[in-house]
Design a protein around this motif. Structure first.
Motif, PDB file in Angstrom:
ATOM      1  N   PHE A  25      22.841 -12.400  -2.862  1.00  8.92           N
ATOM      2  CA  PHE A  25      23.342 -13.671  -3.388  1.00  8.92           C
ATOM      3  C   PHE A  25      24.878 -13.602  -3.428  1.00  8.92           C
ATOM      4  O   PHE A  25      25.465 -12.512  -3.337  1.00  8.92           O
ATOM      5  CB  PHE A  25      22.817 -13.922  -4.814  1.00  8.92           C
ATOM      6  N   CYS A  27      26.959 -15.219  -6.067  1.00  9.50           N
ATOM      7  CA  CYS A  27      27.250 -16.034  -7.250  1.00  9.50           C
ATOM      8  C   CYS A  27      28.759 -16.198  -7.394  1.00  9.50           C
ATOM      9  O   CYS A  27      29.516 -15.231  -7.236  1.00  9.50           O
ATOM     10  CB  CYS A  27      26.646 -15.384  -8.489  1.00  9.50           C
ATOM     11  N   TYR A  29      30.758 -16.423  -9.746  1.00 13.55           N
ATOM     12  CA  TYR A  29      31.485 -15.656 -10.767  1.00 13.55           C
ATOM     13  C   TYR A  29      31.344 -14.141 -10.563  1.00 13.55           C
ATOM     14  O   TYR A  29      31.826 -13.359 -11.366  1.00 13.55           O
ATOM     15  CB  TYR A  29      30.975 -16.034 -12.172  1.00 13.55           C
ATOM     16  N   CYS A  30      30.605 -13.758  -9.514  1.00 12.11           N
ATOM     17  CA  CYS A  30      30.325 -12.323  -9.355  1.00 12.11           C
ATOM     18  C   CYS A  30      30.757 -11.841  -7.975  1.00 12.11           C
ATOM     19  O   CYS A  30      31.704 -11.065  -7.857  1.00 12.11           O
ATOM     20  CB  CYS A  30      28.846 -12.068  -9.614  1.00 12.11           C
ATOM     21  N   GLY A  71      24.418  -4.935  -8.391  1.00 14.59           N
ATOM     22  CA  GLY A  71      23.788  -5.473  -7.226  1.00 14.59           C
ATOM     23  C   GLY A  71      22.395  -6.038  -7.510  1.00 14.59           C
ATOM     24  O   GLY A  71      22.095  -6.410  -8.616  1.00 14.59           O
ATOM     25  N   ASN A 100      17.855 -11.110  -9.540  1.00 15.10           N
ATOM     26  CA  ASN A 100      18.107 -12.514  -9.199  1.00 15.10           C
ATOM     27  C   ASN A 100      16.793 -13.225  -8.856  1.00 15.10           C
ATOM     28  O   ASN A 100      16.794 -14.405  -8.550  1.00 15.10           O
ATOM     29  CB  ASN A 100      19.130 -12.637  -8.061  1.00 15.10           C
ATOM     30  N   ALA A 324      28.727  -6.816 -10.236  1.00 16.04           N
ATOM     31  CA  ALA A 324      27.754  -6.222  -9.310  1.00 16.04           C
ATOM     32  C   ALA A 324      28.099  -4.759  -9.072  1.00 16.04           C
ATOM     33  O   ALA A 324      27.243  -3.932  -8.767  1.00 16.04           O
ATOM     34  CB  ALA A 324      27.759  -6.967  -7.978  1.00 16.04           C
TER      35      ALA A 324
HETATM   36 FE1  SF4 Z   1      24.589 -12.943  -8.412  1.00 11.35          FE
HETATM   37 FE2  SF4 Z   1      23.476 -10.728  -9.479  1.00 11.35          FE
HETATM   38 FE3  SF4 Z   1      24.182 -10.779  -6.943  1.00 11.35          FE
HETATM   39 FE4  SF4 Z   1      26.070 -10.765  -8.802  1.00 11.35          FE
HETATM   40  S1  SF4 Z   1      24.651  -9.134  -8.417  1.00 11.35           S
HETATM   41  S2  SF4 Z   1      26.009 -12.031  -6.919  1.00 11.35           S
HETATM   42  S3  SF4 Z   1      25.081 -11.999 -10.395  1.00 11.35           S
HETATM   43  S4  SF4 Z   1      22.626 -12.097  -7.909  1.00 11.35           S
END
Ligand code: SF4
Ligand code: SAM
Length: 328
Positions: A25, A27, A29-30, A71, A100, A324
């Motif tokens: 993913f 995200c 903010y991440c 992660g 996730n 992550a």
């Molecule tokens: Fe999103 Fe979790 Fe991946 Fe970060 S580690 S990008 S919060 S799914």
């Protein structure tokens, strides 16, 4: 009885073990640009055997609960074996995962059979389009099916993690509340935290946890007393709702007083704080079983360095570029 006590008399029963930095993913903010290998994982992430050894050392030091994180931990092909390896230690009574949700619909029953005892799934929006915009993946339906599958295979409760962001999903608080009216979900609002790479987003999007708490109290939600082994979440319940709310407010004064967790990164460094410095390397002691005692001494010794609080209020996010990297 935990042998892990720091200079401020905090006891550590809880280990958050990251098993990969890789995530599918993105995200906002991440990992807004997705996972990029940076050489940290050159030796690869902890192997199944290394995970077996590190969890045994923590179990012998009194750890009762382990959370697998990343992660995205469930992307590991040996994820089921990892669950079983951690649960080989009878002292570890609780084994959770933060995910996730991408693999849940397919695999959650196998995780439960292998010994997983609880699940946290991240869901930042109940609107499929917004979910896609925040995570970079059009997988809202799949994640919802995953939550249903978790209940169907016998988990009596599921925790959902949500990061509210100003002008993005903070106006959806009431839809989230409606969603848990008849579902045994503990919905945990995690206050957006500033990371090394996320300074600008933080300044634009941060919503104070106190603001959310105020809105909950106005709608009749009641704060529950804290249990001794509870983490730093403030839990709220409401007579009309089957679900609960947890508020995780790292910026609140005294947040760190109730800290009960240690972290091991996917490359085998012990981190004393999510926002601490580089960590104590453990990997050289994970190569064979004979080093168990040395490993335990290094872990216990490292704890003496744990600081009383993080430096987030001073805008100091340590060396954590994103969550992550160390497993949130
Ligand atoms: Fe999103 Fe979790 Fe991946 Fe970060 S580690 S990008 S919060 S799914
Ligand atoms: N990939 C898994 C997931 O998303 O659940 C596990 C790892 S993720 C880093 C763990 C948790 O950290 C997620 O619930 C995510 O929403 C949260 N998180 C990541 N970055 C954050 C940030 N800057 N502030 C607050 N929470 C964050």
């Amino acid at each position: 009885m935990s042998q892990l006590t720091d200079a401020f008399a905090r006891k550590f029963y809880y280990l958050r073990l990251s098993i990969t930095d890789v995530c599918n993913f993105r995200c906002t903010y991440c990992l807004p640009d997705g996972y990029r290998p940076d050489g940290a994982g050159q030796r690869g992430f902890l192997s199944l055997e290394e995970i077996r050894r590190v969890s045994r050392a923590f179990a012998e030091l009194g750890t009762e609960k382990v959370r697998l994180t990343g992660g995205e931990p469930t992307l590991r092909r040996d994820f089921v074996d990892i669950i079983a390896a951690v649960r080989e230690n009878p002292a570890i009574r609780a084994l959770a995962v933060t995910t996730n949700g991408y693999r849940m619909a397919r695999d959650v029953a196998r995780w439960r059979e292998a010994g997983l005892t609880s699940l946290n799934v991240s869901v930042d929006s109940l609107d499929a389009r917004q979910f896609h915009a925040i995570t970079g993946q059009d997988k809202f339906r799949l994640v919802m099916d995953g939550i249903d599958a978790a209940f169907a295979c016998g988990f009596s409760r599921v925790k959902v993690n949500t990061v509210l962001m100003r002008g993005v999903n903070d106006s959806s608080l009431n839809s989230f509340l409606a969603w848990i009216r008849r579902r045994p979900i503990q919905l945990r609002f995690i206050e957006l935290m500033e990371t090394g790479e996320g300074g600008e987003l933080f300044r634009q999007r941060h919503v104070a946890g106190t603001e959310i708490r105020q809105r909950l109290l106005q709608q009749g939600w009641l704060r529950q007393p804290r249990g001794l082994s509870d983490g730093p979440a403030q839990v709220f319940s409401h007579p009309d709702y089957q679900g609960e709310i947890g508020l995780i407010m790292p910026y609140e004064k005294d947040f760190c007083l109730s800290c009960n967790r240690l972290r091991v990164s996917a490359v085998g460094n012990l981190h004393l704080c999510l926002f601490g410095e580089q960590g104590v390397p453990l990997r050289d002691l994970l190569t064979d079983d004979r080093q168990l005692d040395a490993l335990k001494s290094r872990i216990a010794g490292g704890l003496a360095q744990k600081k009383q609080t993080h430096g987030l209020h001073e805008g100091n996010s340590g060396m954590t570029p994103n969550l992550a990297f160390i497993g949130g």
